[in-house]
Design a protein around this motif. Sequence first.
Motif, mmCIF file in Angstrom:
data_model
loop_
_atom_site.group_PDB
_atom_site.id
_atom_site.type_symbol
_atom_site.label_atom_id
_atom_site.label_comp_id
_atom_site.label_asym_id
_atom_site.label_seq_id
_atom_site.Cartn_x
_atom_site.Cartn_y
_atom_site.Cartn_z
ATOM 1 N N HIS A 46 0.828 -1.213 0.000
ATOM 2 C CA HIS A 46 0.000 0.000 0.000
ATOM 3 C C HIS A 46 0.859 1.258 0.000
ATOM 4 C CE1 HIS A 46 -1.968 3.321 2.218
ATOM 5 N NE2 HIS A 46 -3.062 2.941 1.572
ATOM 6 N N ASP A 47 1.857 1.310 0.849
ATOM 7 C CA ASP A 47 2.661 2.528 0.992
ATOM 8 C C ASP A 47 3.480 2.820 -0.268
ATOM 9 O OD1 ASP A 47 1.593 2.644 3.487
ATOM 10 O OD2 ASP A 47 3.464 2.336 4.583
ATOM 11 N N VAL A 48 4.040 1.784 -0.874
ATOM 12 C CA VAL A 48 4.827 1.999 -2.086
ATOM 13 C C VAL A 48 3.943 2.527 -3.218
ATOM 14 C CG1 VAL A 48 6.178 0.855 -3.887
ATOM 15 C CG2 VAL A 48 6.615 0.328 -1.490
ATOM 16 N N LEU A 49 2.743 1.979 -3.356
ATOM 17 C CA LEU A 49 1.843 2.432 -4.417
ATOM 18 C C LEU A 49 1.360 3.857 -4.169
ATOM 19 C CD1 LEU A 49 -0.219 -0.847 -4.962
ATOM 20 C CD2 LEU A 49 1.483 0.136 -6.511
ATOM 21 N N MET A 50 1.081 4.200 -2.929
ATOM 22 C CA MET A 50 0.686 5.572 -2.617
ATOM 23 C C MET A 50 1.830 6.542 -2.913
ATOM 24 S SD MET A 50 -2.460 5.991 -1.637
ATOM 25 C CE MET A 50 -2.315 7.613 -0.879
ATOM 26 N N THR A 51 3.058 6.126 -2.589
ATOM 27 C CA THR A 51 4.204 6.997 -2.854
ATOM 28 C C THR A 51 4.426 7.146 -4.353
ATOM 29 O OG1 THR A 51 5.214 6.245 -0.787
ATOM 30 C CG2 THR A 51 6.643 7.377 -2.345
ATOM 31 N N TYR A 52 4.139 6.103 -5.132
ATOM 32 C CA TYR A 52 4.279 6.225 -6.580
ATOM 33 C C TYR A 52 3.331 7.293 -7.134
ATOM 34 C CZ TYR A 52 4.883 5.102 -11.483
ATOM 35 O OH TYR A 52 5.156 5.199 -12.828
ATOM 36 N N CYS A 53 2.178 7.454 -6.500
ATOM 37 C CA CYS A 53 1.264 8.516 -6.930
ATOM 38 C C CYS A 53 1.908 9.885 -6.760
ATOM 39 C CB CYS A 53 -0.037 8.450 -6.131
ATOM 40 S SG CYS A 53 -1.039 6.985 -6.443
ATOM 41 N N MET A 54 2.710 10.048 -5.719
ATOM 42 C CA MET A 54 3.437 11.302 -5.523
ATOM 43 C C MET A 54 4.570 11.441 -6.531
ATOM 44 S SD MET A 54 1.898 12.761 -2.948
ATOM 45 C CE MET A 54 0.384 12.086 -3.644
ATOM 46 N N TYR A 55 5.164 10.327 -6.920
ATOM 47 C CA TYR A 55 6.268 10.334 -7.875
ATOM 48 C C TYR A 55 5.783 10.650 -9.285
ATOM 49 C CZ TYR A 55 9.991 8.408 -10.857
ATOM 50 O OH TYR A 55 10.959 8.226 -11.821
ATOM 51 N N ASN A 56 4.629 10.100 -9.652
ATOM 52 C CA ASN A 56 4.093 10.282 -10.999
ATOM 53 C C ASN A 56 2.659 10.796 -10.877
ATOM 54 O OD1 ASN A 56 3.192 10.122 -13.651
ATOM 55 N ND2 ASN A 56 4.214 8.178 -14.065
ATOM 56 N N PHE A 57 2.525 12.123 -10.718
ATOM 57 C CA PHE A 57 1.205 12.722 -10.553
ATOM 58 C C PHE A 57 0.320 12.491 -11.771
ATOM 59 C CE2 PHE A 57 3.471 15.318 -7.381
ATOM 60 C CZ PHE A 57 2.566 15.276 -6.330
ATOM 61 N N ASP A 58 0.924 12.550 -12.956
ATOM 62 C CA ASP A 58 0.121 12.448 -14.182
ATOM 63 C C ASP A 58 -0.561 11.091 -14.307
ATOM 64 O OD1 ASP A 58 0.770 15.012 -14.922
ATOM 65 O OD2 ASP A 58 2.487 14.401 -16.143
ATOM 66 N N LEU A 59 0.169 10.032 -13.975
ATOM 67 C CA LEU A 59 -0.392 8.692 -14.106
ATOM 68 C C LEU A 59 -1.117 8.267 -12.848
ATOM 69 C CD1 LEU A 59 -0.706 6.137 -15.810
ATOM 70 C CD2 LEU A 59 1.485 5.332 -14.881
ATOM 71 N N GLY A 60 -0.524 8.559 -11.669
ATOM 72 C CA GLY A 60 -1.143 8.151 -10.414
ATOM 73 C C GLY A 60 -1.163 6.648 -10.271
ATOM 74 N N TYR A 61 -2.310 6.119 -9.848
ATOM 75 C CA TYR A 61 -2.458 4.670 -9.711
ATOM 76 C C TYR A 61 -3.537 4.181 -10.657
ATOM 77 C CZ TYR A 61 -3.467 0.030 -8.025
ATOM 78 O OH TYR A 61 -3.646 -1.332 -7.969
ATOM 79 N N VAL A 62 -3.239 3.092 -11.353
ATOM 80 C CA VAL A 62 -4.192 2.438 -12.248
ATOM 81 C C VAL A 62 -4.226 0.962 -11.882
ATOM 82 C CG1 VAL A 62 -4.814 1.953 -14.650
ATOM 83 C CG2 VAL A 62 -3.616 4.075 -14.081
ATOM 84 N N GLN A 63 -5.410 0.390 -11.932
ATOM 85 C CA GLN A 63 -5.548 -1.024 -11.587
ATOM 86 C C GLN A 63 -4.608 -1.881 -12.427
ATOM 87 O OE1 GLN A 63 -9.950 -1.390 -11.899
ATOM 88 N NE2 GLN A 63 -9.830 -2.238 -9.856
ATOM 89 N N GLY A 64 -3.930 -2.804 -11.786
ATOM 90 C CA GLY A 64 -2.947 -3.652 -12.431
ATOM 91 C C GLY A 64 -1.544 -3.358 -11.944
ATOM 92 N N MET A 65 -1.318 -2.145 -11.455
ATOM 93 C CA MET A 65 0.015 -1.792 -10.990
ATOM 94 C C MET A 65 0.405 -2.558 -9.733
ATOM 95 S SD MET A 65 -0.134 2.314 -11.838
ATOM 96 C CE MET A 65 1.267 2.694 -10.806
ATOM 97 N N SER A 66 -0.568 -2.941 -8.929
ATOM 98 C CA SER A 66 -0.259 -3.744 -7.739
ATOM 99 C C SER A 66 0.286 -5.112 -8.144
ATOM 100 C CB SER A 66 -1.506 -3.909 -6.863
ATOM 101 O OG SER A 66 -2.532 -4.590 -7.580
ATOM 102 N N ASP A 67 -0.175 -5.632 -9.294
ATOM 103 C CA ASP A 67 0.342 -6.907 -9.794
ATOM 104 C C ASP A 67 1.807 -6.789 -10.197
ATOM 105 O OD1 ASP A 67 -1.784 -9.114 -10.057
ATOM 106 O OD2 ASP A 67 -2.837 -7.343 -10.793
#
Length: 627
Positions: A397-418
């Motif tokens: 959870h924390d790594v994916l939330m931080t990726y949203c801060m790293y890449n604002f344009d893309l954020g989180y999309v389903q499948g990235m957790s895989d």
Amino acid sequence: MEQNVEDYKLIFEKEGVYLHTNAKRSNQDTTIPGFIRIVERAGLPALEWSPLEDEGRSAPAVLYTKKDGEGGVEDTNFDPGYEPDWAVISTVKKDRDPVPVKDSGQWSFSLPLSELYSLRRARFSLGRNFLVLTSRGGHPLPALHFHRGGTRELFRALQRYIILDQSPVDWRLFLAYPHDPGALSQSFEKLQLFDDAGADLVSRFIQDPYATTFGGFSKVTNFFKAALRPPGSPGSPGHFRTTQDPSLPHQCDEEPDFELINCGVELGPRPEVTRGQPLDKWHQFMDAEGRVKDSEKIKEIIFKGGVSPALRKEVWKFLLGFYPWNSTWKEREDILRLKTDEYFRMKVQWKSVSEEQEMRNSLLRGYRSLIERDVNRTDRHNTFFSGNDNPGLTLLHDVLMTYCMYNFDLGYVQGMSDLLSPLLFVTQNEVESFWCLTGFMELLHQNFEESQEAMKKQLLQLSILLKALDPELCDFLDSQDSGSLCFCFRWLLIWFKREFSFEDILTMWEVIWSGLPCDNFHLLIACSILESQRGELIGSDHDFNTILKHINELNMKLDLQSVLRGAEAIHLQLTRCKELPLKVQQVLGLCSASSSEEESPDRQAGEARPLFGAAAPCGPARVPTYP
């Protein structure tokens, strides 16, 4: 509406031509028998199909408009009987005086032969032939299945009005051109071959080709050279070879009522390949300061056999760009320290957002909701993520939330957790898994963009490869509304993550990360899987729904080593072909797409950007040098 007999002339008629409607429409018949006809209306030839039960009707209910749509009225309720992915049927023109339409009448069509762009024909082992017609506006008509033969007679009848020329790109595709010399002259004028192109250009060319084309003949394409031959002469577009002519080469896949000109490019035999041992020695490839001495050799070993589990934690950081291959131990310590600081600065950004602030930030709130939902169902069978209150889930959870801060344009999309879960499992480290994820996303971030352009391109590229490797399988999938290969979407989106076991995916991904032996090797893996299933697909009574069901049920049933051997063998087979089609070369990165290449309905792969490296200029296919 009455049909003026003087304006109507029947030229050709064949019964037993079926239209297979979309199998997804369970409330309708999936097979409709009908007639195919060539008719002249007011002297203008047209190709028509109508259902058998509508023979009392005087005219078809649907007419395809010309490219400019002149005189057409847009019909937003028109249903062509199939659902092509990412394709829209544009303006459709009805009769001026509508007639009552029976249930099956919606499938009728009439296409003026002047608007016919191409015919794509196929024959496969089921013994059923079908044609797919495309208008000059780019609209594909529903496939016509000739259950009782008759394609030969139809082609001969069409040649009274148009020239059918085999496409140099796809041997099953015939391009339609008018017999009218004036139209051909216009084509020459567009090419600007001559300074004084006039109305009598074609006749002058035939009488004195040397003088007429001096200085410009090099620009003439194979089509124009062939089109100028008299119809019916050997090598002319309208000339079909038959088995009765012993002077012509033997044809493949001959049958009484369907003629093939040739079998396209001969790829040659597919070699047998063996897999190697995984990389199990690491420090011997480093110098005294820790630099990797021969990164290409390491990649070759990884491609052939993967990485031993004990070395993955270290090697993956090089494969995914966290550490440069030429970095020293000291430089890697500095990189880790800097990357750790940067990671936690980004993590604090979302951690410090209060609940009140988040209530006014719908974007962040939406990302968090998606991540929490996906984390709770990602790889829960793996002990690293199983059970409640598992620290592995918190890290995910924390790594994916931080990726949203790293890449604002893309954020989180389903499948990235895989994509993240195997990285976190291998590195067992929050910071390292995050930066490995950013490296992985450099390769795949376009897959998750809202436009889905990258996914569309990859499906088109996969189609190009499969057509070159197994046209029979392609024809079958086309006949079942599955030619778009949309059932492979999940494979390409997250690189087969849900098709193989967790341990197998670790091996597959590191093999692909090696960047060998070509661009888009993951597409060859998809081809290998599809070819392994061809017997089940073609040999059974499958339709769109059952094909999709069968593909989805392959997960955890595929043998990884067999699939990788097949993909590598396909690559060797293609690269050893001396006349490999240009589009296939472009998909594999064996040459680059020309920026000056004209747009055409067949141009599909030239715009796709390879995932690894830069493509070389077009030329003979390079043969890999790995062991």
